[in-house]
Design a protein around this motif. Structure first.
Motif, mmCIF file in Angstrom:
data_model
loop_
_atom_site.group_PDB
_atom_site.id
_atom_site.type_symbol
_atom_site.label_atom_id
_atom_site.label_comp_id
_atom_site.label_asym_id
_atom_site.label_seq_id
_atom_site.Cartn_x
_atom_site.Cartn_y
_atom_site.Cartn_z
ATOM 1 N N THR A 146 53.030 31.407 37.659
ATOM 2 C CA THR A 146 53.231 32.683 38.345
ATOM 3 C C THR A 146 54.696 32.825 38.772
ATOM 4 O O THR A 146 55.259 31.897 39.357
ATOM 5 N N ASP A 203 55.665 37.576 42.153
ATOM 6 C CA ASP A 203 54.251 37.861 42.390
ATOM 7 C C ASP A 203 53.914 37.846 43.874
ATOM 8 O O ASP A 203 52.899 38.418 44.282
ATOM 9 N N ARG A 218 53.852 41.376 44.770
ATOM 10 C CA ARG A 218 52.665 42.062 44.252
ATOM 11 C C ARG A 218 51.468 41.784 45.151
ATOM 12 O O ARG A 218 50.715 42.713 45.499
ATOM 13 N N GLN A 219 51.277 40.535 45.520
ATOM 14 C CA GLN A 219 50.136 40.189 46.359
ATOM 15 C C GLN A 219 50.203 40.878 47.722
ATOM 16 O O GLN A 219 49.197 41.354 48.244
ATOM 17 N N GLU A 261 49.088 44.454 47.807
ATOM 18 C CA GLU A 261 47.643 44.647 47.715
ATOM 19 C C GLU A 261 46.918 44.132 48.962
ATOM 20 O O GLU A 261 45.696 44.020 48.969
ATOM 21 N N PRO A 281 39.604 39.549 38.079
ATOM 22 C CA PRO A 281 40.809 40.357 37.880
ATOM 23 C C PRO A 281 41.797 40.200 39.029
ATOM 24 O O PRO A 281 41.423 40.251 40.201
ATOM 25 N N GLY A 282 43.041 39.997 38.685
ATOM 26 C CA GLY A 282 44.095 39.861 39.677
ATOM 27 C C GLY A 282 44.202 38.489 40.303
ATOM 28 O O GLY A 282 45.139 38.215 41.046
#
Length: 649
Positions: free
Chosen positions: A305, A309, A312-313, A316, A574-575
């Protein structure tokens, strides 16, 4: 959960200060005394006090039982007073070290099913012939969110007439060779009691390193002794250094603690637009933004990763409480802070490489931390101490460092290798308020100390600042942070008023329980305190042994064949990532992100069945086996998240 937007430094600081008020003891009639945390409700009657979290799904009950045959009898009697219809099976009973004036303390945990996501335990306390029992019962998610309040309330239950030791009016002794020997002997005895193969140790007094060296061996497979230059992974001890990087950048005028993060890193997002715009630099570091731990998010992620990222995390993720309201420790926020610093220092580089370079050039080199690195290839060669953990039968075992490689994409929060000698240089900087060991000014005193300003309260006399804990124990101020990875547990301590510092690094999971007793022993040696530290270690060793036995007894090894044979070969979430089930030397194994281990099975109290990874070490994956819409599933849970995996075609 909605939350206010923080647009100014004043509002941010006001909210942070609001949770610093110390709750008062609550007592009515013959009901036992307990601290009632802010916003918690209180019910009292003769012999019983209950404080309940604002969510209404977590109680802390204190019951004055009186005489009883033993701790279990006392706990059973307490449940009859608190919740007579509760049906719970005792899972584990272990002795705890005597403290808070109690003659005897016994911890009791009760069996729960994974789907319950419940916290159910009791602490039986004896003074003379009379027992008092503290019961914690309710939602695991609330216990996690409100961990500070739980600690405050539970630890406030003290024996009648108890007066804690207070060294605030004493002058600390200097660390003479005789006192250094006492500390080293304690570390050696504690390591032997806890079966820790190796410990790195450094001691600082009045600005000078008065001892640096080690105890034990680097590895059970290698008799080479640990010395001052043996590398260990230091895990979250890295956080204080990452915040130090930001302090230097504040000095340079590249950022401000109360600046919006999006001004510095425009792609930053945290939940909603209002939350994103209200996030200041200090919020990345304060553990006060309402973001829960999400460690399984990176444990389960692929190890390649990228550093980006992290953002990104965070985009969310939404806070579960208002800014400044509660202590919730989140590694992604701390990682983002380090990467923002790296991006400011070297904007043309990839953020991970920029952070590595900034840390090396602005911190490690000036502090002469020549053996400190984020490079696993360098960290795992030469004079390094591999991690150790207990296998499923309770035997200390050398482990692969594979699991810990999963922290690399999040390394500002805890991915460095270091040594006792190098860490001593860092602690010297903390004690000198910004001067390197050779007397050069590395960071302003103002911005070094800004990291220690008390923010959210963590426990009684413990606060979190920005990447550092500010604590007070026995009247002695302590600045500190610890670190935990698989097979590595460490701490550094700075006692500013005494001018004393210490570093302790261990290469085994069992080393975790010697860190707080080490601080106690340090204070005992400095102030002639009552000798309690070793009894704490001995109680911890007994607890670890009992926990290991209970864990083994609850597992079917090598696993129920019908359950294992019914698993799919591959699952996906997913994810998050994928899970692979495969055969290895006749055993069924699992691979999920950083987890790679053989499987056992376990039958849960609610009739469900879980698969459990049984590789050595304190971190284990547990997944409930199920089906959904005709497809096989695995469900993993932590205190506030559910990770659902479904079989792939």
């Amino acid at each position: 959960m909605s939350m206010p937007t923080l647009k100014t430094a004043a509002s941010a600081l006001a909210l942070m200060a609001s949770c610093m008020a110390v709750p008062a003891y609550a007592q009515s009639g013959d009901a036992p005394a307990i601290v009632q945390p802010d916003d918690w409700s209180l019910v009292q009657r003769d012999g019983l006090s209950i404080v309940t979290a604002p969510e209404g799904n977590l109680d802390i009950a204190v019951v004055d039982v009186g005489p009883a045959d033993d701790a279990l009898a006392a706990a059973n009697a307490a449940w009859q007073v608190y919740a007579p219809n509760a049906q719970r099976t005792v899972e584990l009973t272990t002795p705890a070290a005597s403290e808070n004036g109690w003659d005897q303390r016994v911890s009791i945990s009760y069996a729960t099913s994974p789907s319950e996501q419940a916290t159910v335990n009791a602490l039986a306390l004896r003074q003379g012939e009379a027992w008092t029992v503290v019961i914690v019962n309710g939602a695991q998610s609330t216990a996690n969110i409100r961990s500070a309040a739980v600690s405050l309330a539970r630890d406030s239950v003290q024996a009648e007439g108890y007066e804690p030791e207070d060294f605030s009016d004493r002058t600390a002794h200097r660390l003479t060779p005789e006192r250094i020997a006492l500390l080293r002997d304690f570390v050696a005895e504690a390591a032997e009691t806890l079966d820790v193969p190796g410990v790195g140790l450094a001691l600082i007094d009045q600005g000078e390193v008065v001892f640096e060296g080690g105890v034990g061996v680097r590895s059970l497979n290698d008799p080479a002794p640990v010395d001052a230059d043996t590398r260990f992974m230091i895990a979250s001890n890295t956080k204080g250094m990452s915040t130090l990087l930001l302090s230097i950048l504040v000095d340079q005028g590249q950022l401000d603690w109360d600046q919006q993060v999006v001004e510095l890193y425009p792609s930053f997002r945290l939940g909603s637009d209002s939350t994103t715009n209200g996030t200041l630099v200090r919020h990345l570091l304060c553990a006060c933004t309402g973001l829960p731990r999400k460690d399984w998010g990176f444990i389960l992620a692929d190890q390649d990763t990228p550093a980006s990222d992290v953002f990104r995390q965070l985009s969310e993720t939404a806070p579960t409480s208002a800014f400044g309201e509660l202590f919730q420790y989140n590694n992604n926020m701390a990682a983002a802070a380090g990467y923002v610093g790296g991006a400011l220092a070297y904007p043309d580089m990839e953020i991970g490489a920029a952070y590595d370079r900034a840390m090396d050039e602005l911190i490690f080199q000036p502090l002469d931390m020549t053996d400190t690195t984020f490079d696993f290839a360098a960290g795992e060669t030469g004079n390094w101490a591999p991690p150790h953990g207990l296998d499923v039968d309770g035997n200390q075992t050398v482990m692969s460092n594979h699991f810990n490689r999963g922290v690399y994409p999040y390394r500002p929060a805890g991915g460095a290798f270091s040594t006792a000698s190098d860490m001593a240089h860092y602690v010297q900087l903390e004690l000198s308020r910004g001067l390197t060991p050779d007397g050069a000014r590395l960071v302003s005193e103002e911005n070094l100390l800004a990291r220690r300003e008390r923010g959210v309260q963590v426990a009684e006399s413990v606060w979190y600042g920005m990447g550092l804990f500010d604590e007070e124990h026995w009247g002695v101020p302590v600045v500190t942070h610890g670190g935990t990875l698989l097979g590595y547990h460490s701490n550094w301590y700075a006692l500013p008023e005494a001018g004393v510092g210490a570093v302790i690094l261990t290469n085994a999971d069992t080393g975790a329980v010697m860190l707080r007793p080490f601080l106690r022993r340090l204070v005992e040696v400095l102030y002639d305190g009552h000798p309690e530290a070793m009894s704490q270690v001995e109680a911890a060793a007994a607890r670890l042994d009992a926990q290991s036995q209970v864990r083994r007894q609850g597992l079917d090894i090598p696993g129920d064949p019908a359950v294992l044979e019914g698993l799919a070969a591959a699952y996906e979430s997913p994810g998050i990532g994928t899970i692979a089930i495969f055969q290895n030397d006749g055993q069924t194994w699992i691979e999920a992100g950083s987890i790679r281990a053989p499987l056992a099975t376990r039958s849960n109290p609610d009739g469900t069945v879980s698969i459990v990874s049984v590789g050595p070490g304190a971190i284990s994956l547990e997944a409930e086996v199920g089906t959904q819409d005709g497809r096989r599933t695995l469900t993993l849970r932590d205190s506030q998240h559910v990770y659902q995996y479904t079989e792939t075609d």
